[in-house]
Design an enzyme around this catalytic site. Structure first.
Site, short mmCIF file in Angstrom:
data_model
loop_
_atom_site.label_atom_id
_atom_site.label_comp_id
_atom_site.label_asym_id
_atom_site.label_seq_id
_atom_site.Cartn_x
_atom_site.Cartn_y
_atom_site.Cartn_z
N LYS A 54 0.80 -1.32 -0.11
CA LYS A 54 0.03 0.06 0.05
C LYS A 54 0.75 1.17 0.10
O LYS A 54 0.68 2.20 -0.89
CB LYS A 54 -0.87 0.04 1.41
CG LYS A 54 -2.00 -0.88 1.19
CD LYS A 54 -2.62 -1.33 2.43
CE LYS A 54 -3.71 -2.60 2.29
NZ LYS A 54 -4.19 -3.03 3.53
N GLN A 98 -4.08 -1.40 9.81
CA GLN A 98 -3.92 -2.72 9.35
C GLN A 98 -4.52 -3.78 10.49
O GLN A 98 -4.16 -3.67 11.58
CB GLN A 98 -2.49 -2.97 8.93
CG GLN A 98 -2.42 -4.46 8.30
CD GLN A 98 -3.25 -4.37 6.77
OE1 GLN A 98 -3.04 -3.39 6.12
NE2 GLN A 98 -3.87 -5.60 6.54
N ASP A 121 -10.73 2.89 4.47
CA ASP A 121 -11.10 1.47 4.20
C ASP A 121 -12.76 1.36 4.41
O ASP A 121 -13.19 0.24 4.31
CB ASP A 121 -10.62 0.56 5.54
CG ASP A 121 -9.33 -0.55 4.60
OD1 ASP A 121 -9.53 -0.56 3.67
OD2 ASP A 121 -8.51 -0.96 5.59
#
Ligand SMILES: NC(=O)c1ccc[n+]([C@@H]2O[C@H](COP(=O)([O-])OP(=O)(O)OC[C@H]3O[C@@H](n4cnc5c(N)ncnc54)[C@H](OP(=O)(O)O)[C@@H]3O)[C@@H](O)[C@H]2O)c1
Length: 294
Positions: A54, A98, A121
């Site tokens: 990412k 994460q 996200d």
């Protein structure tokens, strides 16, 4: 007849070109550089690879990219303090914590601290609620990739029967909402669903996001259906080697389906570029600029 192969990799490459063009335009016209921060708590090897990929994607696009590594022993208070610092950093438009997190750090506490405007996200309750209300600005990256591929390869899905197997916050639930918003008739299946093969055989669009290798068999697929395989599972390939497979028995399904996503190179290929797209959208929204149509 074999199914049409849905090429997520080629689609993602085209989308990346559009994101790169918009990034260059924002810099040129508004001196705006999208910023993405990743927070990695602990050293889970798979998470390390995801976070590295990412960060690389962001840097390759010229984004401001920050990674905040934290010890596996970090307390919840320390992680929340880090999230608050990134919430307050004007150079950071998107924050990705994460998952999974070590057990002393509650996922819900992190999501409740994360600024929804920077939640690229789309996991916070605020963004999940906006999706439910049909007013989402940031949509979970992999479900968004699924909708883009369906639009490209199937077109209008109004009235089709769609089955999503899996009900995670990250994929199954937002995927079901997006399919519903596109006027499909949506069923969500999970581990307690009875007679899943029969439910699956009714689906014009069969989406598997379970995390179990080759779980969905070819004879569960309705002839000519579109199969979206979200699963990414690493299995033993013999001779000390491993390989990636999806949740669908591809070899069985490819002769029945009308179209199918391969693993790798299907749906998973679209996720990172959609994260970049979300970061760009977040940067525009936080800067009072119109969201580009990409
Ligand atoms: N970038 C990407 O391409 C991407 C993104 C996200 C996920 N994935 C992959 O997609 C897969 C799913 O991940 P996730 O995070 O969405 O799922 P998850 O949180 O692991 O949840 C799995 C879901 O599958 C359901 N399930 C498990 N066993 C089942 C069974 N035997 N029959 C029916 N349903 C069953 C579970 O039901 P219950 O709720 O009843 O337990 C749950 O809802 C994984 O392989 C993951 O690696 C890929």
């Amino acid at each position: 007849m074999t199914a049409k192969i849905i090429d997520g990799k080629a689609f993602a490459a085209k989308l990346r070109v559009r994101v790169a063009e918009e990034t260059a335009r924002l810099k040129r016209e508004h001196n705006l550089v999208p910023g993405l921060a990743t927070v990695l708590v602990g050293n889970d090897p798979a998470s390390e690879i995801y976070v590295r990929n990412k960060g690389k994607a962001a840097r390759d696009l010229g984004y401001h990219a920050v990674n905040v590594p934290m010890s596996a022993e970090a307390s919840e208070a320390e992680v929340l303090a880090q999230v608050r610092a990134l919430n307050d950093d004007p150079a950071v438009h998107g924050i990705l914590v994460q998952m999974p997190l070590p057990k002393q750090v509650r996922e819900a506490a992190v999501l409740d601290t994360l600024d929804p405007a920077k939640d690229v996200d789309a996991l916070t309750a605020a963004n999940a609620g906006l999706l439910l209300s049909g007013r989402a600005k940031l949509v979970s990256c992999t479900p968004m990739g699924m909708m883009m591929l369906l639009k490209e390869y199937v077109g209008d899905i109004a009235g089709m029967d769609a089955l999503v197997i899996g009900r995670s916050l990250l994929f199954g639930k937002p995927a079901a909402q997006l399919l519903l918003a596109a006027n499909a008739t949506v069923t969500v299946a999970h581990s307690k669903t009875r007679d899943l093969p029969s439910v699956a055989r009714r689906a014009d669009i069969l989406v598997a996001a379970i995390g179990q290798p080759l779980f969905v068999k070819g004879n569960w697929v309705k002839p000519d259906a579109t199969v979206i395989d979200v699963g990414i599972n690493r299995i033993d390939a013999g001779e000390g080697k491993t390989k990636l497979v999806g949740d669908v028995d591809y070899d069985g399904a490819v002769n029945v389906a009308g179209a199918i996503t391969p693993v790798p190179g299907g749906i998973g290929a679209t996720t990172i570029v959609n994260l970049m797209r979300n970061t760009l959208i977040a940067a525009c929204l936080q800067s009072g600029l119109p969201v580009p149509a990409i």
